[in-house]
Enzyme design. Structure first.
Site, PDB file in Angstrom:
ATOM      1  N   ARG A 130       0.883  -1.186   0.000  1.00 50.08           N
ATOM      2  CA  ARG A 130       0.000   0.000   0.000  1.00 50.08           C
ATOM      3  C   ARG A 130       0.906   1.217   0.000  1.00 50.08           C
ATOM      4  NH1 ARG A 130      -5.311   1.489   3.574  1.00 50.08           N
ATOM      5  NH2 ARG A 130      -6.158   0.108   1.983  1.00 50.08           N
TER       6      ARG A 130
ATOM      7  N   HIS B 279      -7.490   1.068  -6.247  1.00 53.66           N
ATOM      8  CA  HIS B 279      -7.685   0.241  -5.038  1.00 53.66           C
ATOM      9  C   HIS B 279      -8.413  -1.050  -5.475  1.00 53.66           C
ATOM     10  CE1 HIS B 279      -7.989  -0.996  -1.032  1.00 53.66           C
ATOM     11  NE2 HIS B 279      -8.851  -0.139  -0.539  1.00 53.66           N
TER      12      HIS B 279
ATOM     13  N   GLN C  99     -10.330  -3.627  -3.062  1.00 59.19           N
ATOM     14  CA  GLN C  99     -11.638  -3.203  -2.575  1.00 59.19           C
ATOM     15  C   GLN C  99     -12.740  -3.541  -3.585  1.00 59.19           C
ATOM     16  OE1 GLN C  99     -12.323  -1.607   0.568  1.00 59.19           O
ATOM     17  NE2 GLN C  99     -14.365  -2.253  -0.070  1.00 59.19           N
TER      18      GLN C  99
ATOM     19  N   ASP D 204     -17.156   7.712  -1.457  1.00 54.43           N
ATOM     20  CA  ASP D 204     -15.927   7.551  -0.663  1.00 54.43           C
ATOM     21  C   ASP D 204     -15.635   8.921  -0.046  1.00 54.43           C
ATOM     22  OD1 ASP D 204     -13.540   6.590   0.390  1.00 54.43           O
ATOM     23  OD2 ASP D 204     -12.457   6.535  -1.519  1.00 54.43           O
TER      24      ASP D 204
ATOM     25  N   CYS E 235     -16.302   2.150   0.839  1.00 53.20           N
ATOM     26  CA  CYS E 235     -15.192   1.262   1.207  1.00 53.20           C
ATOM     27  C   CYS E 235     -14.782   1.389   2.666  1.00 53.20           C
ATOM     28  CB  CYS E 235     -14.000   1.495   0.285  1.00 53.20           C
ATOM     29  SG  CYS E 235     -13.252   3.126   0.465  1.00 53.20           S
TER      30      CYS E 235
ATOM     31  N   ARG F 127     -13.773  -8.226   2.202  1.00 51.24           N
ATOM     32  CA  ARG F 127     -12.338  -8.061   1.896  1.00 51.24           C
ATOM     33  C   ARG F 127     -11.606  -9.364   2.212  1.00 51.24           C
ATOM     34  NH1 ARG F 127     -10.079  -2.985   1.642  1.00 51.24           N
ATOM     35  NH2 ARG F 127      -8.265  -4.191   1.008  1.00 51.24           N
TER      36      ARG F 127
HETATM   37  N1  NVA Z   1      -9.892   6.886  -1.237  1.00 53.86           N
HETATM   38  C1  NVA Z   1      -9.511   6.464   0.086  1.00 53.86           C
HETATM   39  C2  NVA Z   1      -9.751   5.008   0.246  1.00 53.86           C
HETATM   40  C3  NVA Z   1      -9.415   4.479   1.626  1.00 53.86           C
HETATM   41  C4  NVA Z   1      -9.627   3.003   1.767  1.00 53.86           C
HETATM   42  C5  NVA Z   1      -8.046   6.800   0.321  1.00 53.86           C
HETATM   43  O1  NVA Z   1      -7.233   6.597  -0.598  1.00 53.86           O
HETATM   44  O2  NVA Z   1      -7.706   7.262   1.407  1.00 53.86           O
HETATM   45  N1   CP Z   2     -11.269   0.160   2.676  1.00 51.80           N
HETATM   46  C1   CP Z   2      -9.994   0.043   3.087  1.00 51.80           C
HETATM   47  O1   CP Z   2      -9.080  -0.204   2.309  1.00 51.80           O
HETATM   48  O2   CP Z   2      -9.827   0.190   4.419  1.00 51.80           O
HETATM   49  P1   CP Z   2      -8.444   0.325   5.192  1.00 51.80           P
HETATM   50  O3   CP Z   2      -7.841   1.649   4.803  1.00 51.80           O
HETATM   51  O4   CP Z   2      -8.849   0.283   6.633  1.00 51.80           O
HETATM   52  O5   CP Z   2      -7.542  -0.803   4.817  1.00 51.80           O
END
Ligand code: NVA
Ligand code: CP
Length: 298
Positions: A102, A129, A132, A217, A257, A285
């Site tokens: 990540r 992502h 997800q 989101d 998400c 997930r």
């Molecule tokens: N769009 C959000 C998704 C978090 C799971 C981010 O990138 O922070």
């Molecule tokens: N939706 C998601 O990816 O959650 P986290 O940031 O908690 O992993």
């Protein structure tokens, strides 16, 4: 042999994605503690951003499959002190069997994959992502059946989740209405690649008409915290409210998400209401990623 990576949903064919979704549903329904296809296998998880769901689902999935997972943060590894990505990928992949990353820049995950001798899974970048989306699609199939031909409405930021929905729309052939402020549209290249599946709308109400699924989101993703105020203004008319849900199909589902901000991108009445499936989506997930690990590693 070049390992099979999962960097984008587009790394899967339509058939593979549907098989993965049905396999995830099966793994969820019939958990067999004696089924340990990843016995003694190790997943290395590199997190350059925070996580609750991604970390716990991957770690639990590996343990349930008989393997284990190692949590690595740049703060505690030489990655945070500038060791080249290429060297890190070679070293880490020489010791573990699969890697989840990540990170911020999408290029980081593609470069890492290029130098890794084991499968690399994208656990979120600023662009995509895909893990997800596996869970979101599983959740839709569980509740409503095949999503092909249905209408999904994305409301809010054209971010990593929205970009991944564009890929899903192409692969599973559904209609995707995207309502975003002009300055916050999704990725141009992805838009251009999905002309027959997506429509851009300047307002959320028109975009939600008769939708089968409404998705949103956060307005400020990880790394954009300093833009929070500016974004609150830009997105003020892009919240998912009862009015939006009433404009969608009566059977429409709501997804997010998570983590969510009640009173910002979604009203509490919606996310905590009867059409919301956000907690199934979060749980999935685990099941979807177990199906993914099986696909990449067995
Ligand atoms: N769009 C959000 C998704 C978090 C799971 C981010 O990138 O922070
Ligand atoms: N939706 C998601 O990816 O959650 P986290 O940031 O908690 O992993």
């Amino acid at each position: 042999m070049t390992p099979r990576h999962f960097i984008s949903l587009a790394d899967l064919t339509t058939i593979e994605l549907k098989q993965l979704i049905y396999r995830a549903i099966e793994l969820k329904q019939h958990r067999d503690p004696d089924y340990t296809p990843l016995k003694n296998k190790v997943l290395g998880m590199i997190f350059e951003k925070s996580s609750t769901r991604t970390r716990i689902s991957f770690e639990t999935g590996m343990i349930q499959f008989g393997g284990s997972a190692i949590f690595l943060s740049p703060k505690d590894t030489q990655l945070g002190r500038g060791e080249p990505l290429e060297d890190s990928a070679r070293v880490i992949s020489s010791m573990v069997d699969v890697i989840m990353l990540r990170t911020h820049h999408h290029k980081t995950v593609t470069t890492f994959a290029q130098f890794s001798s084991v499968p690399v899974i994208n656990g979120l970048t600023d662009l995509l992502h895909p893990c997800q989306l596996l869970a979101d699609m599983q959740t839709y199939f569980e509740h409503r059946g095949d999503i092909t031909g249905k209408t999904v409405t994305w409301i809010g930021d054209g971010n990593n989740m929205c970009n991944s929905y564009i890929n899903a729309a192409k692969i599973l052939n559904f209609n995707l209405n995207i309502a975003s402020p002009t300055d916050y549209h999704p990725d141009d290249t992805l838009i251009a690649s999905a002309q027959s599946n997506i429509k851009l709308f300047p307002d959320a109400l028109t975009a939600s008409k008769n939708a089968d699924l409404i998705v949103t989101d956060v307005w400020a993703s990880m790394g954009q915290e300093q833009e929070q105020q500016k974004r609150e203004q830009a997105f003020a008319n892009f919240a998912v409210t009862d009015k939006i849900m009433d404009n969608a199909h009566p059977d429409a589902l709501f997804m997010h998400c998570l983590p969510a901000h009640r009173g910002e991108e979604v009203d509490a009445d919606v996310i905590d209401g009867p059409q919301s499936v956000v907690f199934d989506e979060a749980e999935n997930r685990l099941h979807a990623q177990k199906a993914l690990l099986e696909l990449l590693m067995t």
